[in-house]
Design an enzyme around this catalytic site. Structure first.
Site, short mmCIF file in Angstrom:
data_model
loop_
_atom_site.label_atom_id
_atom_site.label_comp_id
_atom_site.label_asym_id
_atom_site.label_seq_id
_atom_site.Cartn_x
_atom_site.Cartn_y
_atom_site.Cartn_z
N ALA A 66 4.91 4.51 5.72
CA ALA A 66 3.57 4.95 5.32
C ALA A 66 2.59 4.93 6.49
CB ALA A 66 3.04 4.08 4.18
N CYS A 106 0.84 -1.19 0.00
CA CYS A 106 0.00 0.00 0.00
C CYS A 106 0.88 1.25 0.00
CB CYS A 106 -0.98 0.00 1.17
SG CYS A 106 -0.27 -0.29 2.81
N SER A 132 3.03 -2.32 4.13
CA SER A 132 3.01 -0.87 3.96
C SER A 132 4.28 -0.41 3.27
CB SER A 132 2.92 -0.18 5.32
OG SER A 132 4.16 -0.27 6.03
N ASP A 133 4.16 0.69 2.52
CA ASP A 133 5.38 1.34 2.07
C ASP A 133 6.14 1.81 3.30
OD1 ASP A 133 7.34 2.47 0.49
OD2 ASP A 133 5.97 3.61 -0.76
N GLN A 134 7.44 1.96 3.13
CA GLN A 134 8.27 2.28 4.30
C GLN A 134 7.85 3.61 4.91
OE1 GLN A 134 12.44 1.50 3.81
NE2 GLN A 134 13.02 2.96 5.38
#
Length: 743
Positions: A279, A242, A275-277
């Site tokens: 995020a 995401c 999750s994106d880092q």
């Protein structure tokens, strides 16, 4: 010698391992679901929390910790492998993804992802053999990037497969299948398509990606931003990531419509979302959507995010899972369900089975930079080059020279030739344009002309001295990571600073000598003046070819060896100026990409020249089909030239009778074919029913009755800037109608 106490301890330790190995989750005769259920039910809520909170990166953000009492080792989730094993030591560096898209070759993408998967697995075996579980040592790839390149100035355009959702979906599927392998029981490494969703700039201009809210209509979401991810899911990916942004006011990683309603309920996805880092932390610190970790972890877990990738944070948001359950805000049952896909993935990778059962455990480090992988890198680079201009057939070069000049800031700039998220640069296997093209002449004059790609420090005298009296000038210009990359949008479409002046000075001081302009960039740059200038007969777009740059350039410029006749096609619209497209922050697709753009670009999507010339002799298809049926298109083409070549066949459709707002045309099929000189080839494409469907607000995707326009050729129909090959157009009729699922 060991003491009696130490001996007793070792005996008990061995007994514990034997007992743990007897757990049902290690029983290979049981189903995967039975094994996962058995493993997870043995975990405490706190242990589950740490498994979901430690997705990486860095020394405190990951790996997921060991569970010693069950003899479960740590696991590293943070691995990048879009076109090489990134930041993981030695690895073959294949061309940047946007260049691979320009090859218009699904089989090439599959071959590269297979090679990358082999190297990722080989190095993981070596890492874990020594008990190392640090960043970029694992088997779960945060790749590929399949966002749509919707704006030419977006810094991460280079990581995408271009602007078309159909092409992106085909490439995504081939990446997933090549990386994960075709063994019926195990996967080689697992893919993770990103960034989900409605993500495509800005990075930092004019707003931050960390807090940006993408306002998107349901129509644009369904027709442009979701299709490639659906293809990724259909291909069997184990993961999606995401994105940083919000979608219509709700952060992606807490967006239940995205992660549950669409992804899981509509598409049937059973894998994990990471999750994106940072995020998830940004939901609090940047989006201000929630103001504490308990509410944030509740929102994200309920929405469908299984794993947090924090910013090397010793206290990730997901370490509030236990507190959220205790406060009654989060159901323990939902937490248990969210952790299951993580262990399912690890099981399918073979972690809990005897190694001898898994064919992928046979790899070793001899695969890293193997001769076969290095040759694949060369072939991939050659296939990625797009010949934009070749007046008077200057290329291929037909002689060697006594005296040439190779100039420009990208001529010998090894690091900037690789692009973002690249494998380690190994000078033993890497070659710059200067190194590769020096064999063209007995004497080569070289100057960069600029200190770096920014070209703020420019020496006209160096250029003047280098090009004077030469028989050929090769100019290497471009951008590189220092000017366009993650967290770095471009402010405009112009060549950096004095690079345009450098080119003008080459023209001025070379006294009529033929000039070859070679470009290394992702998004388009303003070269209108050189496209129109007869003193610049040749322009070649190379993107970021990585380690094989020099060798691939030499082969293509001289047409030496198989595959050296260029056939790349632009995977995006090369606008004349940035004024032709809307603002970066406007997520309406109106006026964007070839599907909706009404103007005349400098070079259209799908454009690219060849040294050969091809003719489409005929296409055949039925005149009408029933709604829900596919359409088979057969055709024949001929290579009219006395040289071998490759041709990219492009199939487009459009909807003249619909009242819905649909693209003015849509790619519906493509592939790359080899034709020997003066030979003909028969081809076949199948247009799937889903590709013919239109989006309706009340029923979702519907195949409507009426006419469908169709074109087949080496380019889009009706373009001002054209290639020599022809385009055949026609139409067929759909009888009746059919409502598909909402996707």
């Amino acid at each position: 010698m060991i003491t009696a106490c130490q001996a007793i301890f070792l005996i008990f330790l061995q007994m514990e391992v034997v007992v743990s190995d007897a757990y049902p989750f290690r029983n290979v005769s049981l189903s995967w679901d039975e094994r996962v259920d058995d493993l997870v039910k043995r975990l405490t809520l706190e242990e589950i929390m740490f498994q979901m909170a430690k997705g990486g990166a860095g020394s405190t953000g990951g790996p997921a910790p060991a569970i010693d009492r069950l003899n479960i080792q740590p696991y590293q989730w943070n691995t990048e492998c879009a076109r090489g094993d990134t930041d993981a030591g030695n690895a073959t560096a294949f061309p940047q993804v946007l260049g691979l898209a320009a090859a218009f070759s699904p089989s090439l993408m599959r071959n590269i992802s297979e090679a990358v998967g082999i190297e990722v697995r080989a190095k993981n075996l070596e890492y874990t053999r020594f008990g190392y579980y640090g960043d970029h040592s694992g088997l779960s790839c945060l790749s590929p990037v399949i966002n749509i390149m919707r704006h030419p100035l977006w810094g991460r355009s280079q990581e995408t497969f271009g602007e078309d959702p159909y092409l992106t979906g085909v490439y995504a599927a081939n990446f997933v299948q090549g990386l994960q392998g075709d063994d019926p029981r195990y996967i080689r490494a697992n893919a993770g398509c990103k960034h989900f969703d409605v993500h495509g700039g800005p990075e930092n201009i004019p707003a931050s990606r960390f807090s940006f809210d993408a306002k998107v209509s349901e129509r644009d979401w369904r027709l442009t931003f979701l299709p490639a991810f659906k293809s990724c899911v259909d291909a069997g990916t184990y993961s999606l990531m995401c994105s940083y942004n919000s979608i219509n006011g709700i952060p992606s990683c807490a967006n239940g419509k995205l992660l549950t309603d669409i992804l899981r309920k509509e598409w049937g996805f059973t894998g994990y979302v990471v999750s994106d880092q940072v995020a998830i932390e940004n939901i609090i610190s940047w989006h201000k959507y929630l103001n504490n970790s308990v509410d944030t972890v509740t929102a994200c877990v309920n929405a469908g995010c299984n794993l947090e990738l924090s910013w090397n944070n010793p206290q990730p948001v997901y370490l509030s899972i236990v507190d959220a359950v205790k406060q009654g805000k989060l159901s323990e049952d939902i937490v248990i369900e969210r952790v299951k896909p993580l262990f399912y993935t690890r099981m399918r990778l073979g972690e809990f089975d005897p190694p001898a059962m898994n064919p992928y455990t046979q790899y070793n480090l001899s695969y890293i930079q193997s001769p076969g992988h290095r040759q694949l890198a060369v072939n991939a680079a050659m296939k990625s080059f797009v010949l934009l201009k070749n007046s008077d057939n200057l290329l291929p070069l037909k002689k060697t020279f006594k005296y040439i000049a190779i100039v420009g800031p990208m001529a010998d700039n090894l690091e900037q030739l690789f692009g973002d998220y690249h494998a380690k640069i190994d000078p033993r296997y890497s070659m710059t344009p200067l190194q590769g093209l020096s064999n063209l002449a007995a004497k080569v004059n070289y100057t960069a002309g600029c200190k770096d790609n920014r070209c703020t420090n420019y020496s006209v005298s160096d250029i003047q001295n280098a090009v004077r009296g030469t028989q050929l000038v090769i100019v290497c210009l471009g951008t590189g990571d220092e000017l366009e990359s993650e967290d770095r949008d471009r402010a405009n479409m112009e060549l950096p600073s004095n690079q345009t002046q450098l080119m003008y000075d080459v023209i001025k001081y070379s006294s009529g000598t033929p000039i070859i302009l070679i470009l290394f960039n992702a998004g388009p740059v303003n070269i209108i003046m050189f496209d129109e200038d007869i003193r610049v007969p040749t322009i070649l777009e190379c993107f970021y070819p990585a380690q094989a740059t020099g060798e691939a350039l030499y082969r293509v410029l001289t047409m030496q060896g198989p595959g050296s006749n260029p056939a790349g096609r632009l995977p995006y619209t090369w606008y004349r100026t940035a004024d032709q497209i809307p603002n970066m922050t406007d997520y309406s697709m109106t006026g964007r990409t070839y599907r909706y753009f009404k103007g005349d670009p400098l070079y259209p999507f799908g454009y690219g020249l060849s040294y050969a010339e091809f003719h489409y002799d005929s296409i055949n298809f039925v005149g009408s089909i029933q709604a829900g049926d596919s359409l088979v298109v057969n055709g024949e083409m001929t290579n009219l030239a006395g040289i071998d070549g490759e041709e990219v066949v492009q199939v487009y459709i459009w909807w003249p009778d619909t009242r819905e707002q649909m693209p003015q045309r849509q790619l519906a099929g493509f592939d790359r074919f080899f034709l020997p000189r003066f030979s003909s080839l028969q081809f076949k494409f199948t247009i799937q029913p889903e590709t013919m469907a239109v989006w309706t607000d009340d029923k979702g995707f519907v195949i409507q009755p009426g006419r469908i326009g169709l074109s087949v050729g080496g380019q889009q129909p009706g373009q001002k800037k054209t290639v020599p090959s022809n385009v055949i157009t026609g139409e067929f009729v759909i009888r009746g109608s059919k409502v598909l699922s909402r996707f």
